[in-house]
Scaffold this active site. Structure first.
Site, mmCIF file in Angstrom:
data_model
loop_
_atom_site.group_PDB
_atom_site.id
_atom_site.type_symbol
_atom_site.label_atom_id
_atom_site.label_comp_id
_atom_site.label_asym_id
_atom_site.label_seq_id
_atom_site.Cartn_x
_atom_site.Cartn_y
_atom_site.Cartn_z
ATOM 1 N N ASP A 141 -8.689 -6.026 6.595
ATOM 2 C CA ASP A 141 -9.692 -5.234 7.308
ATOM 3 C C ASP A 141 -10.088 -4.018 6.475
ATOM 4 O OD1 ASP A 141 -9.645 -6.967 9.430
ATOM 5 O OD2 ASP A 141 -8.260 -5.771 10.638
ATOM 6 N N TYR A 145 4.144 -6.308 5.719
ATOM 7 C CA TYR A 145 3.385 -5.097 6.065
ATOM 8 C C TYR A 145 4.324 -3.974 6.503
ATOM 9 C CZ TYR A 145 -0.503 -8.439 6.597
ATOM 10 O OH TYR A 145 -1.437 -9.424 6.393
ATOM 11 N N ASP A 159 -6.657 -1.473 17.230
ATOM 12 C CA ASP A 159 -6.300 -0.617 16.102
ATOM 13 C C ASP A 159 -6.970 0.739 16.241
ATOM 14 O OD1 ASP A 159 -8.965 -0.961 15.328
ATOM 15 O OD2 ASP A 159 -8.495 -2.396 13.747
ATOM 16 N N ARG A 171 -2.144 -6.124 14.428
ATOM 17 C CA ARG A 171 -2.597 -5.277 15.541
ATOM 18 C C ARG A 171 -2.331 -5.951 16.886
ATOM 19 N NH1 ARG A 171 -8.675 -6.520 15.696
ATOM 20 N NH2 ARG A 171 -8.969 -7.901 13.919
#
Length: 317
Positions: free
Chosen positions: A38, A66, A80, A174
């Site tokens: 993103d 992550y 998010d 998310r």
């Protein structure tokens, strides 16, 4: 020019923006990315150059890792920090509450893709419906969470948690954040995200766009990795005669395939017992019976084990 580049994508750029930038710097058009990040997310974004684009599908299939920051007590329409706030309630939570629900999100879990995502439904991206104020029914997807660990807890009015996550392709971090909030009964959203690895590519070894541009100006292409660096699969070797047969689409019997010791966890003859580089069993992964095929140390393609032997899946040279 061919190979793989381990790019450190900055926040504010789309993955496609990074590809366009790299095409300009390297003066070549054949470049593609392997798994979209993103725009607001930073981290590892492997790029394939030249013939490297032929292994993009294998890099995309590999696991990701992550560091995610989750803010509890607040929800947004995008799950998010870039969406509109939907709900805010000061939560009565402790660190132990989060630690108690985390185990429920390990292993194979079901996720419903968020409305603000690139998933297609009837020819349109879900985010296109979302921007029109529409909510479309989405089918849940199965993903694998290999690791979900609380790294740090910030005791604040709206507590924040830093999570260390390793997962399969297609996992929405998310959505994990959102679903953790649901499990805790207070809501949550992903307030920050950094991708620290994609397959074999680690953030510690990544190159910033500025570093790559400076290197190119000095005719230094050390950032361009060989094709074999992009495939986190067990290795097998073929002699010249069988390598030529492989190039022409012919299978090779097991007894004519040489298996390096470090490519297998146990019996080389057990074609289903491969492991990834981090030691996780690939038995349930799509890549479980795939191998990278080398001749004299050079990657010539990807093969697939079947009962009869090694068959070509994709030939590079």
């Amino acid at each position: 020019m061919e190979g793989i580049i381990n790019v450190l994508k900055p926040p504010g750029m789309t993955s496609s923006d990074v590809v366009v930038w790299m095409r300009r710097v390297l003066k070549t058009k054949k470049i593609g990315h392997t798994g979209t990040l993103d725009p607001g997310v930073a981290g590892v974004l492997p790029l394939c150059v030249g013939r490297g684009t032929r292994i993009a599908e294998y890099i995309t299939e590999q696991g990701k890792a992550y560091l995610a920051e989750v803010t509890l007590g607040v929800t947004t329409d995008t799950q998010d920090a870039f969406g509109k706030e939907v709900h805010r309630t000061k939560p009565d939570l402790q660190q132990s509450d989060l630690e108690q629900v985390i185990p429920n999100f390990l292993g194979k879990i079901s996720q419903t893709p968020p409305m603000y995502s690139a998933v297609r439904k009837e020819g349109k991206h879900l985010y296109e419906y979302a921007r029109q104020g529409l909510t479309i029914e989405r089918a849940p997807r199965e993903v694998s969470i290999y690791k979900l660990k609380l790294v740090k807890w910030y005791e604040e009015e709206f507590p924040r948690a830093i999570l260390d996550i390793e997962c399969s392709k297609g996992t929405y971090i998310r959505t994990i954040s959102h679903d953790l909030g649901l499990a805790l009964g207070c809501g949550a959203y992903m307030s920050n995200l950094l991708r620290v690895s994609s397959g074999p590519f680690k953030i510690q070894e990544s190159w910033t766009l500025e570093e790559i541009e400076e290197a190119v100006e000095e005719s230094n292409y050390n950032f361009l990795l060989p094709l074999a660096a992009g495939i986190d699969l067990p290795r097998v070797c073929l002699a010249t005669a069988r390598a030529n047969a492989f190039r022409h689409g012919l299978p090779t019997k097991r007894e004519f395939v040489e298996t390096p010791i470090d490519s297998w966890s146990a019996d080389p003859g057990s074609w289903l017992e491969t492991k990834s580089s981090d030691g996780r069993s690939n038995l349930e992964d799509r890549t479980s019976n795939y191998v990278q095929v080398l001749e004299d140390g050079e990657l010539i393609g990807v093969g697939i084990w079947r009962r009869e032997g090694l068959f070509p899946h994709k030939v590079f040279k």
